[in-house]
Scaffold this motif. Structure first.
Motif, PDB file in Angstrom:
ATOM      1  N   LEU A 138       0.823  -1.211   0.000  1.00 23.96           N
ATOM      2  CA  LEU A 138       0.000   0.000   0.000  1.00 23.96           C
ATOM      3  C   LEU A 138       0.859   1.263   0.000  1.00 23.96           C
ATOM      4  O   LEU A 138       0.546   2.242  -0.688  1.00 23.96           O
ATOM      5  N   GLU A 139       1.940   1.249   0.775  1.00 28.07           N
ATOM      6  CA  GLU A 139       2.831   2.415   0.836  1.00 28.07           C
ATOM      7  C   GLU A 139       3.449   2.688  -0.527  1.00 28.07           C
ATOM      8  O   GLU A 139       3.585   3.840  -0.945  1.00 28.07           O
ATOM      9  N   VAL A 140       3.835   1.614  -1.204  1.00 31.78           N
ATOM     10  CA  VAL A 140       4.399   1.773  -2.554  1.00 31.78           C
ATOM     11  C   VAL A 140       3.350   2.313  -3.505  1.00 31.78           C
ATOM     12  O   VAL A 140       3.614   3.220  -4.315  1.00 31.78           O
ATOM     13  N   MET A 141       2.151   1.755  -3.430  1.00 29.40           N
ATOM     14  CA  MET A 141       1.064   2.172  -4.321  1.00 29.40           C
ATOM     15  C   MET A 141       0.703   3.639  -4.112  1.00 29.40           C
ATOM     16  O   MET A 141       0.453   4.373  -5.070  1.00 29.40           O
ATOM     17  N   LYS A 142       0.638   4.068  -2.847  1.00 29.60           N
ATOM     18  CA  LYS A 142       0.315   5.460  -2.545  1.00 29.60           C
ATOM     19  C   LYS A 142       1.356   6.414  -3.137  1.00 29.60           C
ATOM     20  O   LYS A 142       1.030   7.530  -3.539  1.00 29.60           O
ATOM     21  N   SER A 143       2.622   5.970  -3.165  1.00 31.28           N
ATOM     22  CA  SER A 143       3.690   6.831  -3.688  1.00 31.28           C
ATOM     23  C   SER A 143       3.669   6.922  -5.206  1.00 31.28           C
ATOM     24  O   SER A 143       4.263   7.830  -5.786  1.00 31.28           O
ATOM     25  N   GLN A 144       2.970   5.980  -5.865  1.00 30.94           N
ATOM     26  CA  GLN A 144       2.970   5.952  -7.332  1.00 30.94           C
ATOM     27  C   GLN A 144       1.730   6.584  -7.953  1.00 30.94           C
ATOM     28  O   GLN A 144       1.835   7.342  -8.915  1.00 30.94           O
ATOM     29  N   HIS A 145       0.540   6.258  -7.419  1.00 32.48           N
ATOM     30  CA  HIS A 145      -0.696   6.711  -8.069  1.00 32.48           C
ATOM     31  C   HIS A 145      -1.750   7.094  -7.020  1.00 32.48           C
ATOM     32  O   HIS A 145      -1.815   6.472  -5.943  1.00 32.48           O
ATOM     33  N   PRO A 146      -2.582   8.076  -7.342  1.00 33.76           N
ATOM     34  CA  PRO A 146      -3.719   8.373  -6.447  1.00 33.76           C
ATOM     35  C   PRO A 146      -4.740   7.236  -6.550  1.00 33.76           C
ATOM     36  O   PRO A 146      -4.844   6.581  -7.588  1.00 33.76           O
ATOM     37  N   PRO A 147      -5.524   6.996  -5.476  1.00 35.39           N
ATOM     38  CA  PRO A 147      -6.482   5.886  -5.510  1.00 35.39           C
ATOM     39  C   PRO A 147      -7.685   6.191  -6.397  1.00 35.39           C
ATOM     40  O   PRO A 147      -7.971   7.345  -6.715  1.00 35.39           O
ATOM     41  N   ILE A 148      -8.382   5.136  -6.764  1.00 35.65           N
ATOM     42  CA  ILE A 148      -9.627   5.264  -7.529  1.00 35.65           C
ATOM     43  C   ILE A 148     -10.799   5.029  -6.562  1.00 35.65           C
ATOM     44  O   ILE A 148     -10.870   3.979  -5.906  1.00 35.65           O
ATOM     45  N   GLU A 149     -11.675   6.003  -6.450  1.00 32.92           N
ATOM     46  CA  GLU A 149     -12.813   5.908  -5.532  1.00 32.92           C
ATOM     47  C   GLU A 149     -13.918   5.055  -6.174  1.00 32.92           C
ATOM     48  O   GLU A 149     -14.257   5.250  -7.344  1.00 32.92           O
ATOM     49  N   ILE A 150     -14.467   4.097  -5.397  1.00 36.56           N
ATOM     50  CA  ILE A 150     -15.581   3.273  -5.891  1.00 36.56           C
ATOM     51  C   ILE A 150     -16.650   3.144  -4.808  1.00 36.56           C
ATOM     52  O   ILE A 150     -16.377   3.341  -3.620  1.00 36.56           O
ATOM     53  N   ASN A 151     -17.857   2.766  -5.252  1.00 31.29           N
ATOM     54  CA  ASN A 151     -18.959   2.550  -4.322  1.00 31.29           C
ATOM     55  C   ASN A 151     -19.452   1.118  -4.513  1.00 31.29           C
ATOM     56  O   ASN A 151     -19.998   0.768  -5.554  1.00 31.29           O
ATOM     57  N   LEU A 152     -19.199   0.283  -3.471  1.00 31.94           N
ATOM     58  CA  LEU A 152     -19.608  -1.116  -3.532  1.00 31.94           C
ATOM     59  C   LEU A 152     -20.728  -1.354  -2.526  1.00 31.94           C
ATOM     60  O   LEU A 152     -20.527  -1.258  -1.309  1.00 31.94           O
ATOM     61  N   ALA A 153     -21.916  -1.619  -3.047  1.00 32.41           N
ATOM     62  CA  ALA A 153     -23.095  -1.905  -2.192  1.00 32.41           C
ATOM     63  C   ALA A 153     -23.310  -0.803  -1.174  1.00 32.41           C
ATOM     64  O   ALA A 153     -23.570  -1.057   0.006  1.00 32.41           O
ATOM     65  N   GLY A 154     -23.182   0.451  -1.605  1.00 30.88           N
ATOM     66  CA  GLY A 154     -23.445   1.586  -0.730  1.00 30.88           C
ATOM     67  C   GLY A 154     -22.286   1.964   0.159  1.00 30.88           C
ATOM     68  O   GLY A 154     -22.391   2.929   0.920  1.00 30.88           O
ATOM     69  N   LEU A 155     -21.167   1.239   0.091  1.00 33.12           N
ATOM     70  CA  LEU A 155     -19.993   1.564   0.910  1.00 33.12           C
ATOM     71  C   LEU A 155     -18.928   2.249   0.055  1.00 33.12           C
ATOM     72  O   LEU A 155     -18.602   1.781  -1.039  1.00 33.12           O
ATOM     73  N   GLN A 156     -18.410   3.386   0.587  1.00 32.98           N
ATOM     74  CA  GLN A 156     -17.361   4.104  -0.140  1.00 32.98           C
ATOM     75  C   GLN A 156     -16.032   3.384   0.084  1.00 32.98           C
ATOM     76  O   GLN A 156     -15.587   3.213   1.219  1.00 32.98           O
ATOM     77  N   GLN A 157     -15.384   2.983  -1.000  1.00 33.32           N
ATOM     78  CA  GLN A 157     -14.117   2.260  -0.904  1.00 33.32           C
ATOM     79  C   GLN A 157     -13.130   2.816  -1.928  1.00 33.32           C
ATOM     80  O   GLN A 157     -13.456   3.656  -2.758  1.00 33.32           O
ATOM     81  N   ARG A 158     -11.890   2.291  -1.845  1.00 33.23           N
ATOM     82  CA  ARG A 158     -10.830   2.784  -2.723  1.00 33.23           C
ATOM     83  C   ARG A 158     -10.061   1.610  -3.330  1.00 33.23           C
ATOM     84  O   ARG A 158      -9.934   0.555  -2.693  1.00 33.23           O
ATOM     85  N   ILE A 159      -9.532   1.854  -4.513  1.00 34.72           N
ATOM     86  CA  ILE A 159      -8.614   0.869  -5.114  1.00 34.72           C
ATOM     87  C   ILE A 159      -7.259   1.554  -5.314  1.00 34.72           C
ATOM     88  O   ILE A 159      -7.159   2.565  -6.020  1.00 34.72           O
ATOM     89  N   PHE A 160      -6.257   0.997  -4.634  1.00 35.38           N
ATOM     90  CA  PHE A 160      -4.878   1.450  -4.842  1.00 35.38           C
ATOM     91  C   PHE A 160      -4.185   0.464  -5.786  1.00 35.38           C
ATOM     92  O   PHE A 160      -4.445  -0.746  -5.744  1.00 35.38           O
ATOM     93  N   TYR A 161      -3.283   0.974  -6.604  1.00 33.89           N
ATOM     94  CA  TYR A 161      -2.539   0.077  -7.503  1.00 33.89           C
ATOM     95  C   TYR A 161      -1.146   0.649  -7.767  1.00 33.89           C
ATOM     96  O   TYR A 161      -0.870   1.828  -7.512  1.00 33.89           O
ATOM     97  N   ARG A 162      -0.296  -0.197  -8.251  1.00 31.70           N
ATOM     98  CA  ARG A 162       1.053   0.251  -8.638  1.00 31.70           C
ATOM     99  C   ARG A 162       1.355  -0.248 -10.042  1.00 31.70           C
ATOM    100  O   ARG A 162       0.609  -1.040 -10.615  1.00 31.70           O
ATOM    101  N   ASN A 163       2.463   0.243 -10.581  1.00 30.61           N
ATOM    102  CA  ASN A 163       2.857  -0.143 -11.934  1.00 30.61           C
ATOM    103  C   ASN A 163       3.115  -1.648 -12.011  1.00 30.61           C
ATOM    104  O   ASN A 163       3.648  -2.247 -11.072  1.00 30.61           O
TER     105      ASN A 163
END
Length: 404
Positions: free
Chosen positions: A128-153
């Protein structure tokens, strides 16, 4: 003419090397620019894939799995979610904590086969620390819950990102090896030319030296000249020519080093040169060590170095009066020999050039004297020779350091 030829030849080689380096830098820079362009495009594509992955998750969680919609869900699952097998990603809640177990909340992250859930969780937080340093997260809504997707190269993008620098390193090593090979080849070629020239010169000197020796014997046998003071001086000059011939003959061969008395050699050089240079220039020897002063040297080559320094010193006085002081000191198993003059000195601009082949401030000559002196002292005697000090219109001091 000869001097200009050597300087032009040296300049041409330097320009060729600089041109080769510039071309290599141009190729490397173009490679970095183009690869970075591709990396940028690929990074945009990977973000689009993750956004598509996020959208697919939202659709799955908000759609009934019956009838035709179930077919669509299966398509999304098989063709979008499962097809992403390259880009590592982690689904978190609004506080950046993984939403469930490691396996369920992450994709394309390699966990050790025997890792516990706690160890996997630790690995995920590091990711997660690596992913945060590379890209901003993508906000999603799953079944009414606000969540995030972090990713790296992806690993492919990571490798491509550093590929131009690896390529530059390879090009750099190649250019450096080519430069060394070119320089070595040129030096070897030059050495063969100089060795051949030196040996031919020695061969050509043999005939006039033999003739001079015969004439000296003739004059010595004639009562009219038998007590002439010029005869011993002529014998000294012929002996010097024989030594010079021996020096030229031995060029290209590894010289033999024997233990010699530096004090005696320097005295002999001064006695020989004093009667053969301008009477306005005085030669002196200052030695703080008693005679003998032993050092392993090649006598003929070492004498040539000192004579060359002294003759250069005489030339620097431009026919005027002056002094040449040769000092001999012993310092911690080293012999220090300084040759100082009261000539016109060397400008700061020329201090670094004095040992370069072809460099000379005189109108005549090849400009090779100091180059050969440096080679004799440093290559053959494992010593050092350099300009200790020089001041315009006050004089110059060359220093030689030898092992005692």
């Amino acid at each position: 003419m000869k001097q200009n030829f050597l300087i032009n030849l040296s300049n041409d080689k330097s320009q060729t090397k600089i041109l080769a380096i510039l071309i290599a830098l141009l190729i490397g820079s173009a490679s970095v620019f183009y690869t970075n362009y591709i990396v940028k495009k690929l990074a945009e594509h990977e973000r689009q894939e993750i956004e598509l992955y996020a959208k697919a998750l939202e659709i799955i969680t908000s759609t009934d799995s019956d009838n035709d919609e179930g077919v669509a869900i299966n398509f999304i699952t098989e063709q979008i979610i499962k097809k992403n097998d390259m880009i590592p990603a982690i689904i978190t809640d609004a506080h950046d904590n993984p939403v469930s177990t490691a396996s369920a909340s992450s994709i394309n992250i390699d966990f050790p086969s025997k890792a516990t859930e706690e160890e996997k969780k630790e690995i995920m937080y590091e990711e997660l620390e690596v992913m945060k340093s590379q890209h901003p997260p993508i906000e999603i809504n799953l079944a009414g819950l606000q969540q995030r997707i972090f990713y790296r190269n992806s690993d492919v993008l990571f490798q491509l990102q550093y590929y131009p620098y690896v390529q530059l390193s390879v090009i750099g090593v190649f250019v450096w090896l080519t430069y060394l090979a070119f320089s070595s080849s040129r030096r070897a070629e030059q050495n063969r030319v100089w060795v051949g020239l030196a040996k031919e010169t020695a061969h050509q000197l043999g005939t006039p030296i033999s003739s001079l020796m015969a004439w000296i014997e003739y004059f010595k046998s004639d009562p009219q000249f038998s007590h002439n003071e010029a005869i011993p001086e002529l014998e000294k000059d012929v002996h010097k020519l024989e030594m010079i011939t021996a020096r030229f003959s031995n060029i290209g061969s590894v010289p033999t080093l024997t233990e010699e008395n530096l004090h005696e050699i320097l005295n002999n050089i001064i006695n020989y040169l004093q009667s053969r240079i301008s009477s306005k220039v005085k030669l002196h020897l200052d030695a703080d060590s008693p005679n003998p002063a032993p050092a392993k040297i090649n006598r003929h080559l070492f004498e040539w170095v000192i004579e060359n320094l002294c003759k250069n010193a005489v030339d620097s006085m431009s026919g005027g009066s002056g002094e040449i002081m040769i000092t001999l000191r012993n310092q911690t198993n080293k012999w220090i020999i300084d040759v100082s003059d009261t000539g016109k000195g060397i400008s700061k601009a020329n201090l670094k050039k004095v040992f370069d082949p072809g460099f000379s401030t005189k109108k005549r000559g090849w400009g090779l004297g100091l180059t050969l002196a440096k080679r004799i002292i440093e290559n053959y005697h494992q010593g050092k020779i350099f300009v200790k000090s020089s001041e315009p219109n006050k004089g110059t001091t060359f220093r030689i350091v030898l092992n005692s």
